[in-house]
Write an enzyme that holds these catalytic residues in place. Structure first.
Site, PDB file in Angstrom:
ATOM      1  N   ALA A  84      -8.651  -2.035  -9.128  1.00 31.03           N
ATOM      2  CA  ALA A  84      -8.631  -2.923  -7.981  1.00 31.03           C
ATOM      3  C   ALA A  84      -7.741  -2.382  -6.876  1.00 31.03           C
ATOM      4  CB  ALA A  84      -8.149  -4.304  -8.397  1.00 31.03           C
ATOM      5  N   VAL A  91      -5.725  -3.285  -1.879  1.00 31.55           N
ATOM      6  CA  VAL A  91      -6.250  -4.118  -2.959  1.00 31.55           C
ATOM      7  C   VAL A  91      -7.722  -4.412  -2.697  1.00 31.55           C
ATOM      8  CG1 VAL A  91      -6.049  -6.345  -4.136  1.00 31.55           C
ATOM      9  CG2 VAL A  91      -3.988  -5.157  -3.348  1.00 31.55           C
ATOM     10  N   CYS A  92      -8.518  -4.245  -3.728  1.00 32.03           N
ATOM     11  CA  CYS A  92      -9.953  -4.492  -3.638  1.00 32.03           C
ATOM     12  C   CYS A  92     -10.324  -5.556  -4.660  1.00 32.03           C
ATOM     13  CB  CYS A  92     -10.715  -3.196  -3.904  1.00 32.03           C
ATOM     14  SG  CYS A  92     -12.501  -3.422  -3.937  1.00 32.03           S
ATOM     15  N   ILE A  93     -10.383  -6.810  -4.220  1.00 27.60           N
ATOM     16  CA  ILE A  93     -10.860  -7.892  -5.071  1.00 27.60           C
ATOM     17  C   ILE A  93     -11.884  -8.691  -4.265  1.00 27.60           C
ATOM     18  CG2 ILE A  93      -8.857  -8.077  -6.593  1.00 27.60           C
ATOM     19  CD1 ILE A  93      -7.826 -10.376  -4.891  1.00 27.60           C
TER      20      ILE A  93
END
Length: 169
Positions: A84, A91-93
């Site tokens: 993530a 941040v990759c959510i």
């Protein structure tokens, strides 16, 4: 007009967090003259590999917040199994992805950004992600592969991140 609404909403969220702090993180403005950039410190969740760590991030809000999501970028080193965290700390959510249908078809629109999200709900989602690894949607493929194939090495890297975060205090 949108900038004023966003500014007022962010000021209210900051005031609410100051009045009623949330366990697991603290948040405030990077510069008191810019309500669109926040500093966030997340404590590593108990009973996880991240326990004892203090991880810092910058949350940057667009002028048309809450219609568009902020970006969150860790300034502390974080090694996470579901990838993530991109290698640059971003941040990759799902909840930080633009609203609407996913052009790649991986996420439902209901999993993506929604204007009801707040600083609190975003950070709690990040804490939840730290608590429950998921290597099925990697942005950091190396971390996800290590989580699956070499758990001992993965633990060693996370421990190093936790130690470094403690040294920064």
């Amino acid at each position: 007009m949108a900038k004023n609404q966003a500014s007022l909403l962010l000021q209210k969220q900051l005031k609410d967090l100051c009045k009623k702090p949330v366990d697991g993180f603290s948040a405030g403005l990077v510069d008191e003259n810019n309500v669109f950039q926040w500093s966030v410190s997340i404590m590593g969740p108990p009973d996880t590999l991240y326990e004892g760590g203090f991880f810092n991030a910058i949350m940057t809000f667009p002028q048309d917040y809450p219609n568009k999501p902020p970006t969150v970028k860790f300034t502390s080193e974080v090694w996470h199994p579901n990838g993530a965290f991109y290698s640059d700390g971003k941040v990759c959510i799902s909840i930080l992805h633009p609203p609407g249908d996913d052009p790649n078809g991986y996420e439902l629109a209901s999993e993506r950004w929604n204007p009801v999200h707040t600083v609190e709900s975003i950070v709690l989602s990040i804490i939840s992600m730290l608590s429950g690894p998921n290597d099925e949607s990697p942005a950091n493929v190396e971390a996800a592969k290590e989580w699956r194939d070499n758990r001992a090495e993965f633990r060693k890297k996370v421990s190093r991140c936790v130690r470094r975060s403690q040294e920064m205090l």
